[in-house]
Write a protein that holds these residues in place. Structure first.
Motif, short mmCIF file in Angstrom:
data_model
loop_
_atom_site.label_atom_id
_atom_site.label_comp_id
_atom_site.label_asym_id
_atom_site.label_seq_id
_atom_site.Cartn_x
_atom_site.Cartn_y
_atom_site.Cartn_z
N ASP A 193 -17.12 -85.45 63.35
CA ASP A 193 -16.02 -84.51 63.62
C ASP A 193 -15.16 -84.22 62.39
N GLU A 223 -3.80 -81.73 62.16
CA GLU A 223 -4.95 -81.07 62.78
C GLU A 223 -6.11 -82.05 62.94
N SER A 259 -5.37 -84.51 65.85
CA SER A 259 -5.47 -83.95 67.20
C SER A 259 -6.92 -83.59 67.52
N PHE A 260 -7.68 -83.18 66.50
CA PHE A 260 -9.09 -82.86 66.76
C PHE A 260 -9.88 -84.12 67.12
N ASP A 296 -9.09 -85.27 70.65
CA ASP A 296 -9.46 -84.36 71.73
C ASP A 296 -10.76 -84.81 72.39
N PRO A 297 -10.73 -85.14 73.69
CA PRO A 297 -11.95 -85.63 74.35
C PRO A 297 -12.86 -84.50 74.83
N SER A 298 -12.41 -83.26 74.71
CA SER A 298 -13.16 -82.15 75.30
C SER A 298 -14.53 -81.98 74.66
N LYS A 300 -14.73 -78.95 72.15
CA LYS A 300 -13.69 -78.82 71.12
C LYS A 300 -14.19 -78.12 69.87
N ASP A 326 -13.98 -74.47 70.59
CA ASP A 326 -12.57 -74.05 70.61
C ASP A 326 -12.02 -73.94 69.19
#
Lengths: 423, 552
Positions: free
Chosen positions: B52, B72, B75-76, B79-81, B84, B87
Motif C-alpha cells: 500500500d 494521507e 489514513s490510507f 483504511d480497511p476498505s 481503497k 477510491d
C-alpha cells in the motif's frame, strides 16, 4: 563527530586521482601531475562568436572596395596574409593561424544557424543532434580507454541559451558542464559540511539504499556511480583549475583583462586538467547597427586573449594536440545598411583555426572582390566538421542511433579540408 | 486468472460482448480492473502486487505530481476498505493537480523539441491552456484539434505551442503534429523514403502541404518580441528573412528537388497519409488545417488513440506497447496488441476522455505490480512496473514538501532578489523575463529532460548530484539547530529518536523505515554523538538517495 576517516572509506568514494586532496582537505593541495599523459591527449577549444561576426572587420578585410566600409587592413607575420586592423596581437602570430575565407551555408536565422554550426546539422524535431563538444568528448574518451579526468569532459563558459549545446542522442553524460562566470568556482561544488563528514554521509546514504536496491539494483548502482563521480570531482585537486588567481601574474597579464580573457585562461587550464572540450562564448556580434565601432570593441576583448591562448598552448607543448576554433553562426552582409550595420549573411563568411595539426600561415578559399560570392574552394559546414574530426583523429562516419532507430553519422557528408594539414 | 496465457483471445471477447452496455457508458474502473487484469497476463511470471505504501506514493506522483503527506499515508494504511485503491485513484484524478501535472508533461513533450530557444516563453501559456482543458475534461481529440488549427497571440493561446516551437516552419510543424498526435515519425521521409517504415517522401510532403500558410508575424516593440500566429492566404508573402528555405512564403508547399535544391521543387496537394483523403490546391489555411485536424482525430484513424495510449501507458507502467513512446505506426508490431485494441476502443467510446484513460491504466494489475529495474528481464511482457526517474516538476515539489517549504514563498523571495526595483519587476513581467529566474525554472534547467526520449537514456548528471548534495538553500533546510527548519522543529519537539527516524522517512520517502533502516539510523546517531548533526546526516542521506529521485 568522528574526526578521522578511514582509508577504506576514502578509497570507496574516490577511486582514483585526488586522494591526497580529500585527506588534506580539498582546495589547498598542490596539483598532482598526471599532466604528462594528458598533454598528449587530443583536445579542442571553441571560441564561439555568438551573433555572427563580420568577416570584413575580422580576417577577410576588403581593401579598396566600398563594401569594406573603410576598415583598414594590417600585415601579419605571414606575407600576403592581412587581417582587419583591430587584430594586432593575432597578426603577430599569423604563422600559427589558418583562415578559411570561403565558408558558405544557407541558414540565416540565429538559432538554426547556431545549431548548424554547433552540430553540423539543421534542427529537426525527430532527434537532437549532439553538439561538437559532446561528439569530441565522447569520441576522445573512447580513444583514451579508461583514463577519465576528474573534471567533466565538456565545459561551456559564458553561454546564455542551451538549445545548440546539448549532447542530444549521445546522452546526458556528455552534456556540457555550464559555467556562467569564469572567475567563480562552479555552482554547488563546495560540500555543505567538512570533507570527512561529507564522505560519512555518502556512506550512510549507500547503507540506507539497500531496500530500494533490492527491487531496483540497476537504478541504485547508476546512482551510486554518479555520486562517486560527482564526489571525485569536488574532492579532486583538479578543482584548483578553476582558481585563476593561482596562475602566475605574468601569464594572467598575457591574457589581459575581462571575462573573455579569463575564460580563455580557464580553457587552457581545463584542457591541461584533462577536459576534452571547452567552449568559450563571446556575445555581441549581431551588429545590425553601428557595426564598425561595435566590432572594434569586441575585437579589443578577443584579440589579445586569443593570441595569448595560442602562444600559451604552444609554450606548454599542447598546441599540436589542441585544436582552437574561432567562428560564429554566419557572416555579415557585404553591403552596409543605413544604420551603419551589417545584416546576416550565410552565403560567404569565415572561420579561423589554430593548432590540432593545422598548418598555420595559410588562407583557404576566397570570395569575389565585393565579398559576396565564394569564388574559390567553398567550404560547407559539414566540410568544416569533417575537418575538425580529421584534426582530432575522429572517424566522421561513425553512426549514433536516434531514438527512432535511424542512424545518424557524426558528420553528414562533407570532406575535410586536407590542405589545412601538414603532409 | 493471472496465469492465463495471453495468446488465448477468447476470454477477452467474451468479456467484451458481455459488458457492452457498461463499456459504452464510459470506463468503469472496477469493470476495467477485471477486464484488463485478465488480458494483461502476457508475462509468464508476474511479480507481486506492490504494498500500500508503494502504491500510494506511486499513484500520487503519477497523478498529482507530488508524494503523499504523512497524514494521507496513515489514513490510507488504516483504511480497511477493499476498494481503497480505486477510491484513491478517483480522488487523485479529481484533484486539479492531476491536470496541472500532465499539462506540464505535455508542455515538455512539445517544448523540448523546439527549434528555437525563444519559444521557451510558451511554457507558461501552454501549461495554463492544457491545465484548463484537462481539468475541464475536454477530450484529447478536441485538444489535438485546437493545437492543429491554432492561431492568435501565443501568450494568450497556449495551443500555438507546436507552431511556435518550430517557428512556423512548414515541414517541422507537419513532423511534430504527426509525432505528437499520431506517434508516427513521418519526417524521416522528408529527404528520402523512410528507411524502416513504408512512408514515401511524397507522403510526407503531401502532409506538410496542410501547413504552408501558417505565418508567425512579429510586431516590433520594446522589450519582449511580440508574435502572432496567423493564416496567410494572400500571395505572395514578403518576409523570407527568417529562413534559408527558398520556398518559405509560398502559398503552397513544394517538395524540394533533391538533385538541385535551388529549383522550386514539386508543388504538393495536401493529402493525409493515413486515409489518403486530399484537398485541391488553393484552399485557405483555416480550411486545410480544420480538414486535417478532423481526419487525424476521427475514430477511423487508429493511430490517434494508440499514440496517446502508448504514451500514457509507457509513462505509468515504464514500458510501452510499442518500444518508442512516439514511434509507432503500421510497420511496427506492438506487444499485447489485443490489450492495446481494447484500451483504444474504450478510449474512443469514452470520447477520448483522459481521466478515463488514466483510470483504466491505473486500475490494472500491471500498473499496481512491484517494480523491477528497467534492465531486468523480469519486466518482460509487463510482468512488473518500473522505477521511473522523477520529472523535474515532480522532484521539485517533492523536495519542497520534504523540507517543509512553500513554493509561493521562495518564488516571492527570489523575484525580490532578482528584480531590484518594482519597475524592473514590472518590466520583467511584461517581457516574460520573470519566468526565467523563478526557482522552479532554475531547477528545471538542471533536472529537466525530454520525456519522449527513451528513459534508459535519461541518466543522472553531475550538476544534479551537486545540486542535491551541496546547494546552499538546501543546506539551510538541513540545519537541525534552527527552529525555523522542519528538521529543527522535529528534533526540538520529539525526544524519541525512533519517532524522528520514522518521521524523516515519511517526509522524504513517503514510507515507514524497515527495521534494518531504523537500526542503521539509530546506530549512526549513537556513533556520531551529536543528535542534531546525526539527524542532519540522515535527512541528507535520504534526500540524496536513489529512492528519493525515483518513483518505485
Amino acid at each position: 563527530m568522528q574526526d578521522c576517516i578511514t582509508r577504506r572509506q576514502l578509497l570507496r568514494w574516490i577511486p582514483s586521482g585526488g586522494l591526497a586532496a580529500a585527506s588534506i582537505g580539498w582546495g589547498d593541495t598542490v596539483a598532482l601531475h598526471a599532466a604528462d599523459l594528458r598533454k598528449h591527449g587530443k583536445a579542442c577549444i571553441l571560441l564561439w562568436m555568438q551573433g555572427g561576426p563580420s568577416q570584413f572587420e575580422t580576417f577577410s578585410p576588403l581593401e579598396g572596395h566600398k563594401n569594406g566600409g573603410g576598415t583598414k587592413a594590417i600585415s601579419t607575420n605571414v606575407p600576403g596574409m592581412r587581417f582587419a586592423e583591430h587584430w594586432p596581437a593575432l597578426a603577430k602570430i599569423g604563422n600559427r593561424l589558418a583562415v578559411v575565407r570561403s565558408m558558405t551555408s544557407k541558414e540565416g536565422s540565429h538559432p538554426r544557424a547556431s545549431y548548424l554550426l554547433h552540430t553540423g546539422y539543421l534542427p529537426n524535431p525527430s532527434a537532437r543532434h549532439p553538439t561538437l563538444g559532446s561528439i569530441v568528448a565522447s569520441q576522445l574518451a573512447a580513444q583514451l580507454a579508461g583514463e577519465t579526468p576528474d573534471l567533466p569532459p565538456v565545459v561551456r563558459i559564458g553561454a546564455r541559451g542551451r538549445n545548440d549545446s546539448g549532447a542530444g542522442i549521445l546522452g546526458m553524460q556528455w552534456d556540457p558542464f555550464e559555467l556562467r562566470d569564469p572567475t567563480q568556482n562552479p555552482a554547488n561544488t563546495k560540500p555543505m559540511v567538512a570533507a570527512d563528514r561529507h564522505l560519512l554521509r555518502l556512506d550512510l546514504m549507500e547503507r540506507l539504499e539497500e531496500n530500494f536496491a533490492s527491487q531496483a539494483p540497476q537504478e541504485a548502482a547508476d546512482h551510486k556511480s554518479l555520486y562517486r563521480r560527482a564526489t571525485r570531482m569536488i574532492m579532486s585537486s583538479d578543482m584548483q583549475t578553476f582558481d585563476l588567481k593561482s596562475e602566475p601574474q605574468s601569464v594572467q597579464q598575457e591574457y589581459g583583462e575581462g571575462a573573455f580573457a579569463a575564460s580563455c585562461l580557464l580553457a587552457r587550464r581545463l584542457i591541461e586538467s584533462g577536459v576534452s572540450f571547452v567552449e568559450v562564448v563571446m556575445n555581441g556580434w549581431d551588429t545590425h547597427q553601428d557595426n564598425f565601432t561595435q566590432v572594434e570593441k569586441l575585437a579589443g576583448q578577443v584579440d589579445r586573449p586569443f593570441a595569448a591562448l595560442v602562444r600559451d598552448l604552444e609554450t606548454r607543448g599542447m598546441l599540436d594536440n589542441t585544436l582552437v576554433i574561432w567562428m560564429g553562426e554566419f557572416g555579415r552582409t557585404p553591403q552596409i545598411n543605413p544604420r551603419g550595420g551589417r545584416d546576416h549573411f550565410p552565403r560567404s563568411f569565415n572561420a579561423l583555426l589554430a593548432g590540432g595539426g593545422v598548418k598555420g600561415g595559410q588562407i583557404i578559399g576566397r570570395t569575389d572582390k565585393a565579398g559576396v560570392e565564394v569564388t574559390d574552394r567553398p567550404v560547407t559546414v559539414p566540410d568544416l566538421f569533417a575537418t575538425f574530426c580529421k584534426s582530432m583523429s575522429i572517424d566522421p562516419t561513425i553512426e549514433n542511433m536516434a531514438p527512432s532507430g535511424r542512424p545518424i553519422k557524426l558528420v553528414d557528408g562533407g570532406k575535410a579540408v586536407t590542405e589545412l594539414f601538414n603532409g | 486468472m493471472q496465469q492465463r496465457p495471453f495468446s488465448n483471445k477468447r476470454p477477452l471477447l467474451q468479456l467484451r460482448t458481455g459488458r457492452v452496455a457498461g463499456l459504452l457508458s464510459g470506463f468503469l474502473s472496477g469493470l476495467l480492473l477485471g477486464l484488463v487484469a485478465t488480458i494483461a497476463s502476457a508475462a509468464p511470471q508476474p511479480v507481486a502486487i506492490c504494498d500500500d505504501e508503494t502504491f500510494l506514493r506511486r499513484i500520487a506522483l503519477d497523478t498529482v505530481g507530488r508524494q503523499p503527506t504523512p497524514a494521507e499515508i496513515d489514513s490510507f494504511l488504516a483504511d480497511p476498505s477493499a476498494n481503497k485503491r480505486a477510491d484513491a485513484i478517483d480522488g487523485f484524478l479529481a484533484d486539479p493537480d492531476w491536470a496541472r501535472t500532465w499539462a506540464r508533461y505535455f508542455r515538455d513533450v512539445i517544448l523540448y523539441r523546439r527549434s528555437d530557444d525563444r519559444a521557451i516563453f510558451m511554457a507558461q501559456p501552454l501549461e495554463a491552456m492544457l491545465s484548463d482543458r484537462l481539468a475541464k475534461g475536454v477530450s484529447w481529440a478536441a485538444i489535438a484539434r485546437e493545437f492543429i488549427t491554432a492561431t492568435g497571440v501565443p501568450a494568450e493561446h497556449g495551443e500555438t505551442a507546436i507552431i511556435m516551437a518550430q517557428m512556423g516552419e512548414t515541414a517541422d510543424i507537419a513532423a511534430e503534429v504527426s509525432r505528437v498526435f499520431l506517434g508516427i515519425q513521418i519526417q524521416c521521409a522528408q529527404c528520402h523514403d523512410h528507411f524502416t517504415d513504408h512512408w514515401k517522401r511524397k507522403e510526407f510532403h503531401a502532409f506538410a502541404a496542410f501547413f504552408p500558410r501558417i505565418e508567425i508575424q512579429r510586431s516590433s516593440g520594446m522589450g519582449a518580441e511580440r508574435f502572432e500566429v496567423v493564416s496567410y492566404d494572400a500571395a505572395p508573402r514578403r518576409s523570407k528573412k527568417m529562413s534559408d528555405n527558398p520556398r518559405r512564403g509560398d502559398l503552397e508547399h513544394a517538395m524540394p528537388d533533391l538533385e538541385d535544391p535551388s529549383e522550386p521543387g514539386q508543388v504538393m496537394k495536401p493529402q493525409f497519409f493515413i486515409n489518403n483523403k486530399k484537398l485541391p490546391l488553393g484552399i485557405k489555411d483555416a480550411e486545410r488545417r480544420r480538414a486535417v485536424a478532423g481526419w487525424i482525430t476521427t475514430a477511423d484513424n487508429p493511430w490517434f488513440s494508440r499514440a496517446i495510449i502508448n504514451r500514457i501507458w509507457t509513462e505509468l507502467v515504464g514500458a510501452g506497447f510499442y518500444e518508442g513512446i512516439d514511434d509507432i505506426g503500421p510497420d511496427r508490431t506492438p506487444q499485447s496488441p489485443h490489450m492495446l485494441d481494447d484500451l483504444s476502443q474504450q478510449f474512443i467510446a469514452s470520447n477520448y476522455d483522459m481521466r478515463s484513460l488514466f483510470r483504466a491504466i491505473l486500475s490494472t494489475q500491471i500498473y499496481q505490480r512491484e517494480s523491477r529495474s528497467r534492465s531486468s528481464p523480469q519486466r518482460a511482457g509487463f510482468a512488473a512496473n518500473c522505477p521511473q526517474r522523477l520529472r523535474s516538476d515532480q522532484l521539485f515539489k517533492q523536495i519542497l514538501s520534504a523540507i517543509g517549504v512553500d513554493e509561493a514563498q521562495i518564488r516571492k523571495d527570489s523575484s525580490a532578489q532578482t528584480a531590484a526595483t518594482p519597475a524592473t519587476a514590472a518590466k520583467n513581467k511584461k517581457s516574460g523575463k520573470q519566468q526565467i529566474n523563478v526557482p522552479r525554472v532554475l531547477f528545471t534547467q538542471v533536472f529537466g529532460y525530454d520525456p519522449s526520449l527513451p528513459r534508459e537514456e535519461i541518466v543522472g548528471s553531475i550538476p544534479q548530484a551537486l545540486l542535491l548534495m551541496n546547494s546552499q538553500p538546501l543546506s539551510v533546510a538541513f540545519d537541525g539547530d534552527r527552529q525555523s527548519t522542519t528538521l529543527g522543529r522535529l528534533l526540538h519537539n520529539e525526544e524519541d529518536d525512533r519517532t524522528v527516524v520514522k518521521d524523516l522517512y515519511l517526509r522524504a520517502l513517503a514510507r515507514h523505515p524497515t527495521p534494518g533502516e531504523q537500526a542503521a539510523c539509530l546506530e549512526h546517531v549513537h556513533a556520531t554523538g551529536d543528535r542534531e548533526e546525526a539527524f542532519e546526516d540522515v535527512f541528507w542521506a535520504l534526500l540524496n538517495s536513489a529512492e528519493f529521485v525515483h518513483r518505485k
